[in-house]
Design a protein around this motif. Structure first.
Motif, PDB file in Angstrom:
ATOM      1  N   PRO A 192       1.027  -1.102  -0.029  1.00  0.00           N
ATOM      2  CA  PRO A 192       0.047   0.162   0.132  1.00  0.00           C
ATOM      3  C   PRO A 192       0.652   1.351  -0.049  1.00  0.00           C
ATOM      4  N   THR A 193       0.343   2.225  -0.669  1.00  0.00           N
ATOM      5  CA  THR A 193       1.072   3.689  -0.676  1.00  0.00           C
ATOM      6  C   THR A 193       1.830   4.163   0.736  1.00  0.00           C
ATOM      7  N   HIS A 194       1.007   3.916   1.664  1.00  0.00           N
ATOM      8  CA  HIS A 194       1.559   4.285   3.078  1.00  0.00           C
ATOM      9  C   HIS A 194       1.766   3.231   3.989  1.00  0.00           C
ATOM     10  N   GLY A 195       2.020   2.045   3.513  1.00  0.00           N
ATOM     11  CA  GLY A 195       1.890   0.771   4.275  1.00  0.00           C
ATOM     12  C   GLY A 195       3.370   0.119   4.297  1.00  0.00           C
ATOM     13  N   TYR A 196       3.394  -1.060   4.398  1.00  0.00           N
ATOM     14  CA  TYR A 196       4.614  -1.983   4.374  1.00  0.00           C
ATOM     15  C   TYR A 196       4.456  -2.994   3.521  1.00  0.00           C
ATOM     16  N   SER A 197       5.461  -3.750   3.420  1.00  0.00           N
ATOM     17  CA  SER A 197       5.531  -5.099   2.315  1.00  0.00           C
ATOM     18  C   SER A 197       4.841  -6.184   3.223  1.00  0.00           C
ATOM     19  N   ALA A 198       4.220  -7.220   2.470  1.00  0.00           N
ATOM     20  CA  ALA A 198       3.996  -8.523   3.062  1.00  0.00           C
ATOM     21  C   ALA A 198       4.953  -9.168   3.782  1.00  0.00           C
ATOM     22  N   LEU A 199       6.333  -9.174   3.260  1.00  0.00           N
ATOM     23  CA  LEU A 199       7.629  -9.936   3.953  1.00  0.00           C
ATOM     24  C   LEU A 199       7.668  -8.965   5.134  1.00  0.00           C
ATOM     25  N   TYR A 200       7.788  -7.746   5.465  1.00  0.00           N
ATOM     26  CA  TYR A 200       8.172  -7.152   6.483  1.00  0.00           C
ATOM     27  C   TYR A 200       7.010  -7.315   7.435  1.00  0.00           C
ATOM     28  N   LEU A 201       5.842  -7.262   7.179  1.00  0.00           N
ATOM     29  CA  LEU A 201       4.617  -7.408   7.983  1.00  0.00           C
ATOM     30  C   LEU A 201       4.788  -8.863   8.556  1.00  0.00           C
ATOM     31  N   ALA A 202       4.845  -9.881   7.731  1.00  0.00           N
ATOM     32  CA  ALA A 202       4.975 -11.268   8.308  1.00  0.00           C
ATOM     33  C   ALA A 202       6.034 -11.460   9.248  1.00  0.00           C
ATOM     34  N   TYR A 203       7.481 -10.661   8.792  1.00  0.00           N
ATOM     35  CA  TYR A 203       8.478 -11.096   9.872  1.00  0.00           C
ATOM     36  C   TYR A 203       8.660 -10.205  11.159  1.00  0.00           C
ATOM     37  N   GLU A 204       8.087  -8.945  10.778  1.00  0.00           N
ATOM     38  CA  GLU A 204       8.215  -7.909  12.114  1.00  0.00           C
ATOM     39  C   GLU A 204       7.154  -7.921  12.903  1.00  0.00           C
ATOM     40  N   ARG A 205       5.774  -8.106  12.350  1.00  0.00           N
ATOM     41  CA  ARG A 205       4.571  -7.875  13.090  1.00  0.00           C
ATOM     42  C   ARG A 205       3.753  -9.011  13.243  1.00  0.00           C
ATOM     43  N   GLY A 206       4.156 -10.074  12.377  1.00  0.00           N
ATOM     44  CA  GLY A 206       3.149 -11.320  12.384  1.00  0.00           C
ATOM     45  C   GLY A 206       3.477 -12.263  13.350  1.00  0.00           C
ATOM     46  N   GLU A 207       2.354 -12.878  13.957  1.00  0.00           N
ATOM     47  CA  GLU A 207       2.425 -13.946  14.757  1.00  0.00           C
ATOM     48  C   GLU A 207       3.259 -15.334  14.527  1.00  0.00           C
ATOM     49  N   CYS A 208       3.255 -15.548  12.915  1.00  0.00           N
ATOM     50  CA  CYS A 208       3.770 -16.873  12.557  1.00  0.00           C
ATOM     51  C   CYS A 208       5.225 -16.456  12.023  1.00  0.00           C
ATOM     52  N   GLY A 209       5.690 -15.121  11.880  1.00  0.00           N
ATOM     53  CA  GLY A 209       6.836 -14.751  11.832  1.00  0.00           C
ATOM     54  C   GLY A 209       7.581 -15.530  10.551  1.00  0.00           C
ATOM     55  N   VAL A 210       8.735 -16.233  10.840  1.00  0.00           N
ATOM     56  CA  VAL A 210       9.646 -16.990   9.853  1.00  0.00           C
ATOM     57  C   VAL A 210       8.776 -18.002   8.942  1.00  0.00           C
ATOM     58  N   ASP A 211       7.936 -18.700   9.635  1.00  0.00           N
ATOM     59  CA  ASP A 211       7.175 -19.633   8.897  1.00  0.00           C
ATOM     60  C   ASP A 211       6.557 -18.829   7.832  1.00  0.00           C
ATOM     61  N   CYS A 212       5.831 -17.857   7.918  1.00  0.00           N
ATOM     62  CA  CYS A 212       5.113 -17.036   7.079  1.00  0.00           C
ATOM     63  C   CYS A 212       5.818 -16.329   6.274  1.00  0.00           C
ATOM     64  N   VAL A 213       7.196 -15.949   6.339  1.00  0.00           N
ATOM     65  CA  VAL A 213       7.933 -15.240   5.437  1.00  0.00           C
ATOM     66  C   VAL A 213       8.430 -16.499   4.548  1.00  0.00           C
ATOM     67  N   GLU A 214       8.577 -17.623   4.923  1.00  0.00           N
ATOM     68  CA  GLU A 214       8.944 -18.695   4.366  1.00  0.00           C
ATOM     69  C   GLU A 214       7.925 -19.040   3.121  1.00  0.00           C
ATOM     70  N   ILE A 215       6.751 -18.981   3.757  1.00  0.00           N
ATOM     71  CA  ILE A 215       5.735 -19.241   2.618  1.00  0.00           C
ATOM     72  C   ILE A 215       5.353 -18.072   1.626  1.00  0.00           C
ATOM     73  N   LEU A 216       5.700 -16.971   2.003  1.00  0.00           N
ATOM     74  CA  LEU A 216       5.396 -15.673   1.090  1.00  0.00           C
ATOM     75  C   LEU A 216       6.871 -15.857   0.017  1.00  0.00           C
ATOM     76  N   LEU A 217       7.865 -16.251   0.376  1.00  0.00           N
ATOM     77  CA  LEU A 217       9.091 -16.246  -0.634  1.00  0.00           C
ATOM     78  C   LEU A 217       8.726 -17.588  -1.388  1.00  0.00           C
ATOM     79  N   ASP A 218       8.084 -18.740  -1.023  1.00  0.00           N
ATOM     80  CA  ASP A 218       7.763 -19.914  -1.884  1.00  0.00           C
ATOM     81  C   ASP A 218       6.520 -19.275  -2.867  1.00  0.00           C
ATOM     82  N   HIS A 219       6.054 -18.254  -2.576  1.00  0.00           N
ATOM     83  CA  HIS A 219       5.116 -17.777  -3.563  1.00  0.00           C
ATOM     84  C   HIS A 219       5.225 -16.464  -4.254  1.00  0.00           C
ATOM     85  N   CYS A 220       6.878 -16.469  -4.128  1.00  0.00           N
ATOM     86  CA  CYS A 220       7.263 -15.441  -4.972  1.00  0.00           C
ATOM     87  C   CYS A 220       7.524 -13.818  -4.800  1.00  0.00           C
TER      88      CYS A 220
END
Length: 110
Positions: free
Chosen positions: A47-75
């Motif tokens: 979003p224009t004034h937001g953060y990337s999905a990778l950052y949000l999953a890594y830094e603010r998400g409850e599942c952290g690295v597991d969700c980062v790996e899934i996002l990376l697997d989905h390019c």
């Protein structure tokens, strides 16, 4: 359930979060996998004034690295900007010296 192929990137809140990026704070890995397989969520949309999905999953998400790996697997692209002036996701985790995430980025096949 979820309607067929919903557009999770079109519902925006103050140009900061979409339905998809907002959910990354609370979703678990099974939920994220389900959303990515059953919607048109764009893992690289920021979003224009937001953060990337990778950052949000890594830094603010409850599942952290597991969700980062899934996002990376989905390019998800770690070379995209994190937010406004934080640099890229790769630069961010390099500054944090997170070797586990850096390995995931190196192993990405997209």
């Amino acid at each position: 359930m979820v309607k067929e192929n919903p557009d999770f990137n079109s519902l925006m809140y103050f140009d900061q979060f979409t339905m998809f990026t907002g959910a990354l704070r609370y979703i678990n890995s099974k939920g994220l996998q389900y959303v990515l397989e059953n919607s048109n969520a764009d893992v690289n949309f920021k979003p224009t004034h937001g953060y990337s999905a990778l950052y949000l999953a890594y830094e603010r998400g409850e599942c952290g690295v597991d969700c980062v790996e899934i996002l990376l697997d989905h390019c998800a692209d770690p070379s995209l900007p994190v937010g406004w002036d934080e640099g890229t996701f790769t630069e961010y985790v390099t500054r944090k010296n997170d070797q586990q995430v850096l390995r995931l980025i190196e192993e990405q096949e997209c």
